[in-house]
Design an enzyme around this catalytic site. Structure first.
Site, mmCIF file in Angstrom:
data_model
loop_
_atom_site.group_PDB
_atom_site.id
_atom_site.type_symbol
_atom_site.label_atom_id
_atom_site.label_comp_id
_atom_site.label_asym_id
_atom_site.label_seq_id
_atom_site.Cartn_x
_atom_site.Cartn_y
_atom_site.Cartn_z
ATOM 1 N N HIS A 37 0.864 -1.197 0.000
ATOM 2 C CA HIS A 37 0.000 0.000 0.000
ATOM 3 C C HIS A 37 0.897 1.243 0.000
ATOM 4 O O HIS A 37 1.970 1.249 0.599
ATOM 5 C CB HIS A 37 -0.912 -0.001 1.237
ATOM 6 C CG HIS A 37 -1.956 1.068 1.170
ATOM 7 N ND1 HIS A 37 -1.685 2.376 1.505
ATOM 8 C CD2 HIS A 37 -3.255 1.035 0.775
ATOM 9 C CE1 HIS A 37 -2.787 3.098 1.320
ATOM 10 N NE2 HIS A 37 -3.758 2.309 0.878
ATOM 11 N N GLU A 69 -4.496 1.903 -6.870
ATOM 12 C CA GLU A 69 -4.935 2.991 -6.001
ATOM 13 C C GLU A 69 -4.045 4.206 -6.270
ATOM 14 O O GLU A 69 -2.944 4.302 -5.704
ATOM 15 C CB GLU A 69 -4.783 2.594 -4.533
ATOM 16 C CG GLU A 69 -5.523 1.335 -4.152
ATOM 17 C CD GLU A 69 -5.785 1.271 -2.656
ATOM 18 O OE1 GLU A 69 -6.952 1.179 -2.287
ATOM 19 O OE2 GLU A 69 -4.827 1.345 -1.866
HETATM 20 P P1 13P Z 1 -10.083 5.722 1.004
HETATM 21 O O1 13P Z 1 -11.203 4.909 0.419
HETATM 22 O O2 13P Z 1 -10.384 6.203 2.393
HETATM 23 O O3 13P Z 1 -9.631 6.818 0.084
HETATM 24 O O4 13P Z 1 -8.840 4.727 1.176
HETATM 25 C C1 13P Z 1 -8.482 3.906 0.119
HETATM 26 C C2 13P Z 1 -7.400 2.997 0.521
HETATM 27 O O5 13P Z 1 -6.265 3.400 0.729
HETATM 28 C C3 13P Z 1 -7.719 1.572 0.680
HETATM 29 O O6 13P Z 1 -6.551 0.857 0.863
#
Ligand code: 13P
Length: 254
Positions: free
Chosen positions: A97, A169
């Site tokens: 992450h 992400e």
């Molecule tokens: P948010 O949905 O709060 O933006 O976070 C996303 C995330 O980092 C999931 O791992």
């Protein structure tokens, strides 16, 4: 098509809060069809066992860990290993992450080692990839995330790759300071990820400021097989709504 709907709680929730959420989920799902939706929840390490226990009557929900070391055991103070999180009830390990890459010196090498360790112990690696805002502004999003995925997954056998989940992400879209990505911004990276990995991995997920208003349209993007959600899913009501949106999506004719 399976639609994955997962949440990471990041560094949030006490044991009591975690157990309440998980028990509430088990009750809400009891006796209900999930259609083709695959739910998963990734609590902080302290709550993995409690959440797995609370969901023991609802094994359709997979429990995960937010991180695990590449070695199975040893002198690694402060770390937990893949066999340890598996022992606690985890079946997924989140790896790489952006918050871990930024704050905890997670590198392509450690990400790669953790993916391999997770596969070796029979768990599902959830590989997170995503570019910083500056890279996006310079037009480099697609190249950046393809390279990141490649460095983490290169050399895996077909069967191993087939167990991997990838969550794209974009860093600029994550968390309180992020802004939701538009469908138009995500089409090109998902087209490229779909071409490179769509048929090879278990699923390509999107994460970053997913909410109840944008979830359906995000699921409609080609090659998106699920959502990985932070804030919107920390309250159980939000998570249950996302499961409904995903169920609608999975049963819609296309
Ligand atoms: P948010 O949905 O709060 O933006 O976070 C996303 C995330 O980092 C999931 O791992």
């Amino acid at each position: 098509m399976t639609v994955w709907i997962g949440t990471s709680w990041k560094m949030n929730k006490t044991l009591a809060e975690a157990t309440d959420w998980a028990q509430g989920l088990a009750e809400a799902l009891s006796g209900r069809q999930l259609d083709q939706v695959q739910p998963f929840v990734i609590p902080p390490a302290t709550a993995i066992a409690a959440v797995a226990q609370a969901l023991s009557e609802e094994p359709r929900v997979l429990v995960g860990a937010q991180n695990a070391h590449w070695e199975p055991a040893g002198a690694w103070t402060g770390e937990v290993s893949v066999p340890q999180v598996a022992d606690a009830g985890a079946r997924i390990v989140e790896i790489g992450h952006s918050e871990r890459r930024e704050h905890f010196a997670e590198t392509d090498e450690t990400v790669r080692a953790k993916v391999a360790a997770t596969l070796a112990h029979g768990l599902i690696p959830l590989l997170c990839i995503g570019e910083p805002g500056a890279v996006k502004d310079a037009g480099g999003s697609t190249r950046f995330v393809l390279d990141q995925a490649h460095r983490a997954l290169e050399g895996l056998e077909e069967e191993q790759l087939g167990r991997v989940l990838i969550a794209y992400e974009p860093i600029w879209a994550i968390g309180e300071h992020g802004r939701p990505a538009t469908v138009a911004e995500l089409e090109e990276p998902f087209t490229a990820l779909g071409a490179a990995y769509g048929h090879q991995v278990q699923g390509l997920l999107y994460g970053g400021s997913v909410n109840l208003d944008n979830a359906a349209e995000l699921l409609g993007i080609a090659h998106v097989a699920g959502l990985f959600v932070g804030r919107t899913a920390w309250q159980l009501e939000g998570y249950l709504r996302l499961l409904e949106i995903a169920a609608d999506h999975s049963t819609r004719p296309r």
